[in-house]
Design an enzyme around this catalytic site. Structure first.
Site, PDB file in Angstrom:
ATOM      1  N   TYR A  46       0.813  -1.212   0.000  1.00 35.18           N
ATOM      2  CA  TYR A  46       0.000   0.000   0.000  1.00 35.18           C
ATOM      3  C   TYR A  46       0.851   1.268   0.000  1.00 35.18           C
ATOM      4  O   TYR A  46       0.380   2.331  -0.409  1.00 35.18           O
ATOM      5  CB  TYR A  46      -0.935   0.004   1.213  1.00 35.18           C
ATOM      6  CG  TYR A  46      -2.233  -0.738   0.984  1.00 35.18           C
ATOM      7  CD1 TYR A  46      -2.457  -1.487  -0.173  1.00 35.18           C
ATOM      8  CD2 TYR A  46      -3.257  -0.685   1.924  1.00 35.18           C
ATOM      9  CE1 TYR A  46      -3.641  -2.159  -0.380  1.00 35.18           C
ATOM     10  CE2 TYR A  46      -4.452  -1.354   1.736  1.00 35.18           C
ATOM     11  CZ  TYR A  46      -4.649  -2.089   0.579  1.00 35.18           C
ATOM     12  OH  TYR A  46      -5.838  -2.752   0.385  1.00 35.18           O
ATOM     13  N   SER A  47       2.076   1.171   0.462  1.00 34.27           N
ATOM     14  CA  SER A  47       2.943   2.351   0.484  1.00 34.27           C
ATOM     15  C   SER A  47       3.235   2.871  -0.919  1.00 34.27           C
ATOM     16  O   SER A  47       3.639   4.023  -1.089  1.00 34.27           O
ATOM     17  CB  SER A  47       4.258   2.029   1.190  1.00 34.27           C
ATOM     18  OG  SER A  47       4.945   0.974   0.532  1.00 34.27           O
ATOM     19  N   CYS A  78      -2.795  -1.791   9.638  1.00 29.47           N
ATOM     20  CA  CYS A  78      -1.852  -1.271   8.640  1.00 29.47           C
ATOM     21  C   CYS A  78      -1.728   0.223   8.882  1.00 29.47           C
ATOM     22  O   CYS A  78      -2.733   0.948   8.806  1.00 29.47           O
ATOM     23  CB  CYS A  78      -2.384  -1.548   7.237  1.00 29.47           C
ATOM     24  SG  CYS A  78      -1.456  -0.761   5.900  1.00 29.47           S
ATOM     25  N   ASN A  79      -0.529   0.686   9.186  1.00 28.70           N
ATOM     26  CA  ASN A  79      -0.343   2.108   9.455  1.00 28.70           C
ATOM     27  C   ASN A  79      -0.620   2.967   8.232  1.00 28.70           C
ATOM     28  O   ASN A  79      -1.251   4.025   8.330  1.00 28.70           O
ATOM     29  CB  ASN A  79       1.081   2.366   9.954  1.00 28.70           C
ATOM     30  CG  ASN A  79       1.318   1.823  11.337  1.00 28.70           C
ATOM     31  OD1 ASN A  79       1.587   0.634  11.506  1.00 28.70           O
ATOM     32  ND2 ASN A  79       1.218   2.669  12.344  1.00 28.70           N
ATOM     33  N   THR A  80      -0.153   2.521   7.065  1.00 34.55           N
ATOM     34  CA  THR A  80      -0.353   3.301   5.844  1.00 34.55           C
ATOM     35  C   THR A  80      -1.836   3.469   5.552  1.00 34.55           C
ATOM     36  O   THR A  80      -2.308   4.577   5.285  1.00 34.55           O
ATOM     37  CB  THR A  80       0.346   2.628   4.649  1.00 34.55           C
ATOM     38  OG1 THR A  80       1.745   2.511   4.924  1.00 34.55           O
ATOM     39  CG2 THR A  80       0.153   3.430   3.375  1.00 34.55           C
ATOM     40  N   CYS A 189       5.051   0.374  11.448  1.00 32.78           N
ATOM     41  CA  CYS A 189       4.407  -0.499  10.459  1.00 32.78           C
ATOM     42  C   CYS A 189       4.150  -1.822  11.150  1.00 32.78           C
ATOM     43  O   CYS A 189       5.030  -2.335  11.864  1.00 32.78           O
ATOM     44  CB  CYS A 189       5.303  -0.679   9.238  1.00 32.78           C
ATOM     45  SG  CYS A 189       4.709  -1.925   8.059  1.00 32.78           S
ATOM     46  N   THR A 190       2.975  -2.383  10.963  1.00 32.42           N
ATOM     47  CA  THR A 190       2.633  -3.617  11.677  1.00 32.42           C
ATOM     48  C   THR A 190       3.496  -4.796  11.265  1.00 32.42           C
ATOM     49  O   THR A 190       3.547  -5.807  11.973  1.00 32.42           O
ATOM     50  CB  THR A 190       1.146  -3.970  11.470  1.00 32.42           C
ATOM     51  OG1 THR A 190       0.844  -4.016  10.065  1.00 32.42           O
ATOM     52  CG2 THR A 190       0.253  -2.938  12.148  1.00 32.42           C
ATOM     53  N   HIS A 191       4.196  -4.682  10.146  1.00 34.76           N
ATOM     54  CA  HIS A 191       5.120  -5.748   9.749  1.00 34.76           C
ATOM     55  C   HIS A 191       6.343  -5.828  10.661  1.00 34.76           C
ATOM     56  O   HIS A 191       6.911  -6.903  10.859  1.00 34.76           O
ATOM     57  CB  HIS A 191       5.621  -5.523   8.311  1.00 34.76           C
ATOM     58  CG  HIS A 191       4.664  -5.943   7.247  1.00 34.76           C
ATOM     59  ND1 HIS A 191       3.612  -5.162   6.845  1.00 34.76           N
ATOM     60  CD2 HIS A 191       4.600  -7.076   6.495  1.00 34.76           C
ATOM     61  CE1 HIS A 191       2.951  -5.779   5.886  1.00 34.76           C
ATOM     62  NE2 HIS A 191       3.524  -6.945   5.651  1.00 34.76           N
TER      63      HIS A 191
END
EC number: 5.1.1.3
Length: 269
Positions: A46-47, A78-80, A189-191
């Site tokens: 998504y970034s 998802c932060n984005t 970022c959740t990753h």
């Protein structure tokens, strides 16, 4: 647990599997709830997408899943996506919509050196709301920003059973390696909680890693626990993606390790 007991149904949504870091905290806190997880791998990452595309894809996926499994809450893990989709989602649904915000406030409270690193996607670090968070909570701190897609890809590979490429990871973080007083890192970022141990190897000076996953799990519990939920849910936890992928058969074999029974491909284009 009695299967007739009313269980909230919570959907976690991300472009990839980074949202597992949020899901696993919710599962730990609320093990008997009904969980769905959707990763939009057809739109990943998504970034690299325009805001309108992120909004369209998130809305389409959530609405499609809600038609089959009436949802009690949606977690945008998802932060984005959280920077752009929360208002339209809240307009479309009459249920709690929970976003993911970088933990800049707690980072500013715990740092001893007042030197913080924000590690996030390129899309997140340039959002105006990051400026607002820093202005509001961390004016007395130096906040370094590093936007990276490479670390997202490394985390995706790890969760799919591949070893972490430490050389690539060190190279991506090299601009921070010499910052001796950088003592706090915001995992924006959740990753990134999925590769926290590897990040720590590359940045040994960092003492505090700020991950909002546990706080999000508590927020889910606060919003839904003891509510009068109308659906008696006997469904098993299920995962969705939006495209087939090379490691799919291997990925399916490991689903039970995360508490899911099946993986289904849905089309949202």
């Amino acid at each position: 647990m009695d299967k007739k007991e009313k269980r909230p149904t919570v959907l976690f949504f991300d472009s990839g599997v980074g949202g597992f870091s949020v899901y696993r905290e919710a599962k730990k806190l609320l093990p008997n709830w009904h969980y769905l997880y959707c990763f939009d791998n057809a739109g990943f990452p998504y970034s690299e997408r325009e805001e309108e595309s992120i909004i369209h894809r998130t809305l389409a996926a959530c609405q499609l899943i809600n038609q089959r499994y009436p949802l009690d809450a949606i977690v945008i893990a998802c932060n984005t996506a959280s920077t752009v989709v929360l208002p339209p989602l809240r307009a479309a649904f009459e249920i709690p919509i929970i976003g993911t915000v970088p933990a800049i406030k707690p980072a500013s409270e715990i740092t001893k050196t007042k030197h913080i690193g924000l590690l996030a996607t390129k899309g997140t670090v340039k959002r105006h709301y990051i400026d607002e968070l820093i202005d509001k909570f961390a004016q007395d701190c130096i906040v370094e920003r590093l936007g990276t897609t490479k670390l997202v890809e490394i985390a995706e590979q790890k969760i799919r059973g591949h070893s972490v490429d430490l050389i690539s990871l060190k190279d991506e973080l090299s601009s921070w390696a010499g910052m001796a007083d950088l003592d706090t890192l915001v995992l924006g970022c959740t990753h990134f909680p999925l590769i926290k141990d590897e990040i720590q190897l590359c940045l040994p000076q960092v003492k505090y890693f700020m991950d909002p996953s546990a706080a999000i799990a508590k927020r889910i519990k606060y919003l839904l626990d003891d509510k009068n939920l109308q659906v008696q849910n006997e469904k098993y936890n299920q995962m969705f993606c939006t495209a087939h992928f090379p490691e799919e058969s291997q990925f399916k074999k490991a689903l039970h390790l995360w508490g899911f029974e099946s993986l289904e491909v849905i089309k949202i284009d």
